[in-house]
Enzyme design. Sequence first.
Site, PDB file in Angstrom:
ATOM      1  N   GLU A   1      36.526  38.220  46.450  1.00 22.79           N
ATOM      2  CA  GLU A   1      37.287  39.242  47.172  1.00 22.79           C
ATOM      3  C   GLU A   1      36.322  39.774  48.211  1.00 22.79           C
ATOM      4  O   GLU A   1      35.437  40.567  47.879  1.00 22.79           O
ATOM      5  CB  GLU A   1      37.707  40.365  46.219  1.00 22.79           C
ATOM      6  CG  GLU A   1      38.598  39.922  45.083  1.00 22.79           C
ATOM      7  CD  GLU A   1      39.963  39.471  45.565  1.00 22.79           C
ATOM      8  OE1 GLU A   1      40.382  39.899  46.652  1.00 22.79           O
ATOM      9  OE2 GLU A   1      40.588  38.668  44.867  1.00 22.79           O
TER      10      GLU A   1
ATOM     11  N   CYS B   1      37.992  47.996  51.221  1.00 25.61           N
ATOM     12  CA  CYS B   1      38.170  46.632  51.711  1.00 25.61           C
ATOM     13  C   CYS B   1      39.530  46.456  52.353  1.00 25.61           C
ATOM     14  O   CYS B   1      39.738  45.569  53.164  1.00 25.61           O
ATOM     15  CB  CYS B   1      38.012  45.650  50.564  1.00 25.61           C
ATOM     16  SG  CYS B   1      39.074  46.046  49.171  1.00 25.61           S
TER      17      CYS B   1
END
Length: 685
Positions: free
Chosen positions: A256, A295
């Site tokens: 990720e 993020c």
Amino acid sequence: MRILESYIHGCWHASSTQGIVTQHAVTGEPVSSVSSDGVDLSAAVDHARYVGGPALRSMTFPERAALLKAMGQLLIAEKEVLYELSAATGATRADSSIDIEGGAGVLLGYASRGRRELPDGHVLVDGDPEILSRDGSFLGIHIATPRRGVAVQINAFNFPVWGTLEKLAPTLLAGVPTIVKPATPTAFMTEAMVRLIIEAGILPDGALQLVCGRVDGLFNLLDGQDHVAFTGSADTAAMLRSHPTLSARSVRFNAEADSLNAAILGEAAVPGSDEFSLFVTEVVQEMTVKAGQKCTAIRRALVPTPQLDAVAEALASALAGVRVGDPADADTDMGALVGVTQREEVRGAVMAMRASADVVVDHCEFHGVNPKVGAFLAPTLLRASDPNDDAVHTTEAFGPVCTLLGYDGPDDAVRLTALGSGSLVASVVTPDANEAAALTLGIAAHHGRVHVLDAIASANSTGHGSPLPTLVHGGPGRAGGGEEMGGLRGIRHHMQTTAVQGSPDMLTAVAGQWMPGAIRHVGQGHPFRLHFDDLELGTAIRTASREVTLDEIENFAHSTGDYFYAHMDEEAASASPIFGGRVAHGYLVLSLAAGLFVWPDPGPVLANYGIDRCRFAKPTYPGDILTVWLTAKRKTLRAGTGYGEVAWDAQVINQDEVVVAAYDVLTMVANRPGINGAPVPDGTV
Ligand code: NAP
């Protein structure tokens, strides 16, 4: 200053050497020293593989779900301990709640899904059996079982609690032990959380270990049963992914990584519309929550070129109302970045983008803090002079920074969005459903999640930046190419899917679920008179038979109002290529079948709560004779409730033994008195 400890092989281990010293985001004072010197990583891996793994695998899915529930409840009860520590990360209370209570929420969410949706056993059966021979004596199924290794998770600094728990929940539910390696700047939060869990004695030994500090050499210890789940920057992801052991031994690697997420203002969202305001609010929120250190934050705001001025003005005005300062002050909207090093990195990224972008906003007042000491940075809004310039599509400024880009038409919006090379999430903000569909389908292949926002969704939208445990988190390309959570999908990443071929009886034993063609146990009386505990898979009844008459079909039509021609119009039904004459309603067939198989008196079967997978395989004509095969197919104990769920395979057959309807009947069946909390009638033991 706290010397952080690692938790390895059932013991806390403090390094004897000075580690990396992290600083308070607001005061600059030392907070923690982080070092893994002296930690025996080989012992940690062995302990996970040979102690934690077997302990978890010996538990059923609902038992593992109960661990998650206990952990979630513990962290909610002890949350103030974590909130207090979180202040040193520069986070406001609202920021910290995403991390702390959001993390506990993931545990509780997975606990509840695991309890409700996973079997009371150790094996997941994926889909229906494949019939591999004409006579049904050779089948194939797919099963998923826990991998016999360790899940190593390497996390980013921004969500030290949530980031750990969103990986831990599906891993533990799958039955796989974990070694957590938090990011150094906020490892003190993860350490405190792991300490709470370990001291509460919730988890079996070896299920959860922690390494604070470097993990040099760890990857060399891994093999094909292990899994590395990484969250962090694209550069670190690329470096770790290329580790030779990972490719040589096919170690699963999930990344990720960072992502230049976009929000697109639709052409229909003109100034003055609800959606225009929603867009502005969403962009400001994503720039300022966690000081933009998410993020999923919006880095690129794409707006129709003619609206650039209006959007820039609205954003500047909204950002002027954001109060930046001491995160401990309840009036503060945005706190500090995690540290001054991070702030300098963000400043560097902004400088790189400024070569092709103008500044719209980059100043603010800092309330109650000294911005020279703490890691404070004003929300920064840029406006790209050339939307095609590389810098804005390739530079991640991991802070309160966003760039406005103009687009000319939907194709251009899709093309510009794709220049991010793969992102975690994008928002499409428009009141026009056709525009929403065109943009969403245009960008979907480059995204793990698309958030479509209009006035109707806004009241309950969970927002652009919030990954949810029920939905997939992860994105293609630059975003890492990984996938996490997504409800029960997330647990499959830690299980091995195996195709198993064999006879129906063998596969029944393997899967813990009765397979078509396997032995049926008849002759124990009506199976609805058996308690959950006495019911064997395959226990079955072949019912008495009954004729379906035209009168019954007509009565059913009159009582329900279902006058569909196939049941009521002889001429039209005869002309139909499907029916060739009047047929019984499918729902009449189901009702007649129930009349054949139910046991009328009160007994262990408490309720029928639905049917699954119903198919009307062949028409039923007036004069046909129906019989039902009802077979106990799957049992799932509901712990502590006094009952379990039993799915029955129902096959309704006609006088030629042809199946006319097939489905699963879902029932709740009581345990024997005194078992699993089932009530004991008065006067009995
Ligand atoms: P980072 O510098 O890439 O570090 C991430 C993790 O990798 C840290 O735990 C770090 O440990 C570890 N690491 C670094 N080198 C390593 C090595 N050689 N071997 C093993 N581990 C190593 O990222 P960060 O600064 O912590 O986090 C910010 C970045 O994460 C941003 O780019 C953000 O976009 C991304 N992010 C992505 C997601 C997502 O879900 N996609 C979520 C959050 C953040 P040390 O700290 O000890 O070096």
